[in-house]
Design a protein around this motif. Structure first.
Motif, PDB file in Angstrom:
ATOM      1  N   TRP A   4      31.896  42.098  24.166  1.00  0.00           N
ATOM      2  CA  TRP A   4      31.809  40.949  23.254  1.00  0.00           C
ATOM      3  C   TRP A   4      31.373  41.463  21.895  1.00  0.00           C
ATOM      4  N   GLU A   5      31.599  40.648  20.859  1.00  0.00           N
ATOM      5  CA  GLU A   5      31.180  41.094  19.523  1.00  0.00           C
ATOM      6  C   GLU A   5      29.695  40.861  19.328  1.00  0.00           C
ATOM      7  N   GLN A   6      29.245  39.693  19.824  1.00  0.00           N
ATOM      8  CA  GLN A   6      27.826  39.355  19.708  1.00  0.00           C
ATOM      9  C   GLN A   6      27.489  38.489  20.915  1.00  0.00           C
ATOM     10  N   PHE A   7      26.449  38.825  21.629  1.00  0.00           N
ATOM     11  CA  PHE A   7      26.092  38.020  22.802  1.00  0.00           C
ATOM     12  C   PHE A   7      25.331  36.784  22.306  1.00  0.00           C
ATOM     13  N   ASP A   8      26.043  35.669  22.227  1.00  0.00           N
ATOM     14  CA  ASP A   8      25.390  34.442  21.756  1.00  0.00           C
ATOM     15  C   ASP A   8      25.814  33.259  22.632  1.00  0.00           C
ATOM     16  N   ARG A   9      25.879  32.058  22.043  1.00  0.00           N
ATOM     17  CA  ARG A   9      26.009  30.866  22.892  1.00  0.00           C
ATOM     18  C   ARG A   9      27.325  30.777  23.658  1.00  0.00           C
ATOM     19  N   ASN A  10      28.418  31.327  23.104  1.00  0.00           N
ATOM     20  CA  ASN A  10      29.677  31.238  23.861  1.00  0.00           C
ATOM     21  C   ASN A  10      29.621  32.082  25.135  1.00  0.00           C
ATOM     22  N   GLU A  11      28.996  33.261  25.052  1.00  0.00           N
ATOM     23  CA  GLU A  11      28.873  34.112  26.248  1.00  0.00           C
ATOM     24  C   GLU A  11      27.948  33.436  27.273  1.00  0.00           C
ATOM     25  N   ILE A  12      26.850  32.856  26.781  1.00  0.00           N
ATOM     26  CA  ILE A  12      25.905  32.176  27.689  1.00  0.00           C
ATOM     27  C   ILE A  12      26.605  31.002  28.372  1.00  0.00           C
ATOM     28  N   PHE A  13      27.389  30.248  27.592  1.00  0.00           N
ATOM     29  CA  PHE A  13      28.110  29.102  28.156  1.00  0.00           C
ATOM     30  C   PHE A  13      29.119  29.554  29.218  1.00  0.00           C
ATOM     31  N   VAL A  14      29.872  30.603  28.913  1.00  0.00           N
ATOM     32  CA  VAL A  14      30.898  31.081  29.864  1.00  0.00           C
ATOM     33  C   VAL A  14      30.233  31.541  31.167  1.00  0.00           C
ATOM     34  N   ILE A  15      29.144  32.281  31.073  1.00  0.00           N
ATOM     35  CA  ILE A  15      28.453  32.777  32.273  1.00  0.00           C
ATOM     36  C   ILE A  15      27.835  31.606  33.058  1.00  0.00           C
ATOM     37  N   ALA A  16      27.224  30.655  32.344  1.00  0.00           N
ATOM     38  CA  ALA A  16      26.632  29.485  33.017  1.00  0.00           C
ATOM     39  C   ALA A  16      27.717  28.675  33.738  1.00  0.00           C
ATOM     40  N   MET A  17      28.860  28.496  33.063  1.00  0.00           N
ATOM     41  CA  MET A  17      29.990  27.767  33.670  1.00  0.00           C
ATOM     42  C   MET A  17      30.486  28.485  34.923  1.00  0.00           C
ATOM     43  N   LEU A  18      30.542  29.808  34.815  1.00  0.00           N
ATOM     44  CA  LEU A  18      31.014  30.632  35.935  1.00  0.00           C
ATOM     45  C   LEU A  18      30.137  30.389  37.169  1.00  0.00           C
ATOM     46  N   ILE A  19      28.823  30.374  36.952  1.00  0.00           N
ATOM     47  CA  ILE A  19      27.877  30.164  38.059  1.00  0.00           C
ATOM     48  C   ILE A  19      28.060  28.759  38.638  1.00  0.00           C
ATOM     49  N   VAL A  20      28.120  27.764  37.774  1.00  0.00           N
ATOM     50  CA  VAL A  20      28.223  26.362  38.234  1.00  0.00           C
ATOM     51  C   VAL A  20      29.545  26.131  38.972  1.00  0.00           C
ATOM     52  N   VAL A  21      30.650  26.559  38.348  1.00  0.00           N
ATOM     53  CA  VAL A  21      31.985  26.300  38.917  1.00  0.00           C
ATOM     54  C   VAL A  21      32.140  26.985  40.280  1.00  0.00           C
ATOM     55  N   TYR A  22      31.715  28.253  40.370  1.00  0.00           N
ATOM     56  CA  TYR A  22      31.870  28.961  41.656  1.00  0.00           C
ATOM     57  C   TYR A  22      30.858  28.475  42.698  1.00  0.00           C
ATOM     58  N   ALA A  23      29.697  27.990  42.255  1.00  0.00           N
ATOM     59  CA  ALA A  23      28.747  27.394  43.214  1.00  0.00           C
ATOM     60  C   ALA A  23      29.395  26.161  43.843  1.00  0.00           C
ATOM     61  N   ILE A  24      30.013  25.322  43.024  1.00  0.00           N
ATOM     62  CA  ILE A  24      30.694  24.119  43.555  1.00  0.00           C
ATOM     63  C   ILE A  24      31.824  24.547  44.496  1.00  0.00           C
ATOM     64  N   PHE A  25      32.597  25.549  44.051  1.00  0.00           N
ATOM     65  CA  PHE A  25      33.730  26.013  44.863  1.00  0.00           C
ATOM     66  C   PHE A  25      33.275  26.452  46.261  1.00  0.00           C
ATOM     67  N   PHE A  26      32.176  27.205  46.335  1.00  0.00           N
ATOM     68  CA  PHE A  26      31.719  27.695  47.644  1.00  0.00           C
ATOM     69  C   PHE A  26      30.971  26.615  48.436  1.00  0.00           C
ATOM     70  N   LEU A  27      30.439  25.610  47.738  1.00  0.00           N
ATOM     71  CA  LEU A  27      29.664  24.582  48.440  1.00  0.00           C
ATOM     72  C   LEU A  27      30.519  23.457  49.027  1.00  0.00           C
ATOM     73  N   VAL A  28      31.635  23.128  48.375  1.00  0.00           N
ATOM     74  CA  VAL A  28      32.447  22.015  48.906  1.00  0.00           C
ATOM     75  C   VAL A  28      33.058  22.415  50.259  1.00  0.00           C
ATOM     76  N   PRO A  29      33.090  21.469  51.219  1.00  0.00           N
ATOM     77  CA  PRO A  29      33.656  21.812  52.530  1.00  0.00           C
ATOM     78  C   PRO A  29      35.107  22.258  52.399  1.00  0.00           C
ATOM     79  N   LYS A  30      35.468  23.254  53.194  1.00  0.00           N
ATOM     80  CA  LYS A  30      36.827  23.799  53.092  1.00  0.00           C
ATOM     81  C   LYS A  30      37.831  22.782  53.635  1.00  0.00           C
TER      82      LYS A  30
END
Lengths: 163, 158
Positions: A4-30
């Protein structure tokens, strides 16, 4: 390729989204067999890649993802973020037993979700528009992509006896 | 001119793809196509925009030829190569299909320089051969992995 050019809010947002989205993906019943899950994850990953490298870069260059037009690791994480969305769209389509009559409101809700996510992404500097591209054009992309995803899923359902 | 050539080639390859008796099912075909497409898009972006090993035209007409080659022609040739490999009954026919596909990919990519779409700066046809052989390998491994996954799920279902 840079991290990245500078680790700031866009990187934090992308990483936070990654955690939330994949947590939902693994938590919802298959709901689907593994090969269908993998198929829609690949579709979800491929769509932003196709659009970003066709209209978001090169000659058209309608928008910039993250800090620069250069390829960053954060760009790749952004595409990975999108992968479960095609799955969620089909998941709730099946879970809520969406029919021809409920398809339009269901898809409109998803367009609104997409619109909100894009507004937040813009605010967090994940996406920056350029060359006269505006926010509203994305609605066309959402409608086309969501409709084709459902049509494709219906085709898969007809062809695959495991669903 | 190049737009006509690459559009006609795209049409021809789609025709061949339809005419061939595809042994891959819809899901396998989609996965192989999309994985090849994503690798092709990323590789061309890195080679052209990031490393500047190849220079691409700034003329819109020729640029469409580049987009067609990167996003449709390349994955279609890979798909046709894999279909022929699956159909082949012995190792030699499989090898001929594999080699034929990546040689054709290299030839089509090299033709872009003739039409002024590409200019090889620090790149040559040998690198192209290696790249397309690797791309074919990725596609074959993707097909094998997904086919095994599909078979396992089909067995569970029965």
């Amino acid at each position: 390729m840079i991290l990245w050019e500078q680790f700031d809010r866009n990187e934090i947002f992308v990483i936070a989204m990654l955690i939330v989205v994949y947590a939902i993906f693994f938590l919802v019943p298959k709901l689907f067999p593994k090969h269908i899950t993998v198929l829609f994850l690949i579709i979800g990953f491929s769509i932003p890649v196709i659009f970003d490298f066709t209209i978001g870069g090169g000659m058209l260059n309608f928008y910039q993802i993250n800090d620069s037009n250069a390829y960053e690791l954060t760009d790749m994480l952004t595409y990975i973020n999108f992968a479960p969305f095609a799955y969620f769209y089909i998941y709730f389509y099946e879970r809520l037993a969406i029919k021809k009559t409920t398809f339009i409101p269901y898809t409109i809700i998803w367009v609104i979700i997409g619109f909100i996510l894009e507004a937040v992404s813009k605010f967090m500097n994940v996406i920056q528009y350029q060359n006269d591209y505006t926010f509203y054009y994305s609605v066309i992309i959402f409608l086309v992509v969501l409709t084709f995803t459902v049509l494709f899923y219906e085709l898969v359902k007809k062809k695959d006896p495991t669903i | 001119m190049s737009i006509v050539v690459y559009f006609a080639l795209t049409w021809l390859l789609i025709g061949c793809f339809i005419a061939l008796n595809n042994k891959m099912n819809l899901m396998e075909s989609t996965v192989v196509f999309l994985v090849t497409l994503v690798v092709s898009i990323n590789a061309s972006w890195i080679l052209i925009e990031e490393m500047e090993l190849i220079q691409v035209t700034e003329q819109p007409e020729e640029y469409i030829g580049y987009l067609l080659n990167r996003s449709v022609i390349t994955p279609l040739i890979v798909m046709i190569g894999i279909i022929l490999m699956i159909k082949s009954e012995n190792f030699i026919s499989k090898a001929i299909s594999y080699i034929g596909a990546f040689v054709l990919l290299t030839g089509v990519n090299y033709s872009l320089t003739y039409f002024g779409v590409f200019e090889f700066v620090n790149w040559n046809i040998i690198y192209d051969l290696i790249y397309f052989a690797a791309l074919m390998l990725i596609a074959v491994l993707t097909y094998k992995s997904y086919h095994n996954l599909y078979d396992k799920e089909a067995v569970k279902h029965t």
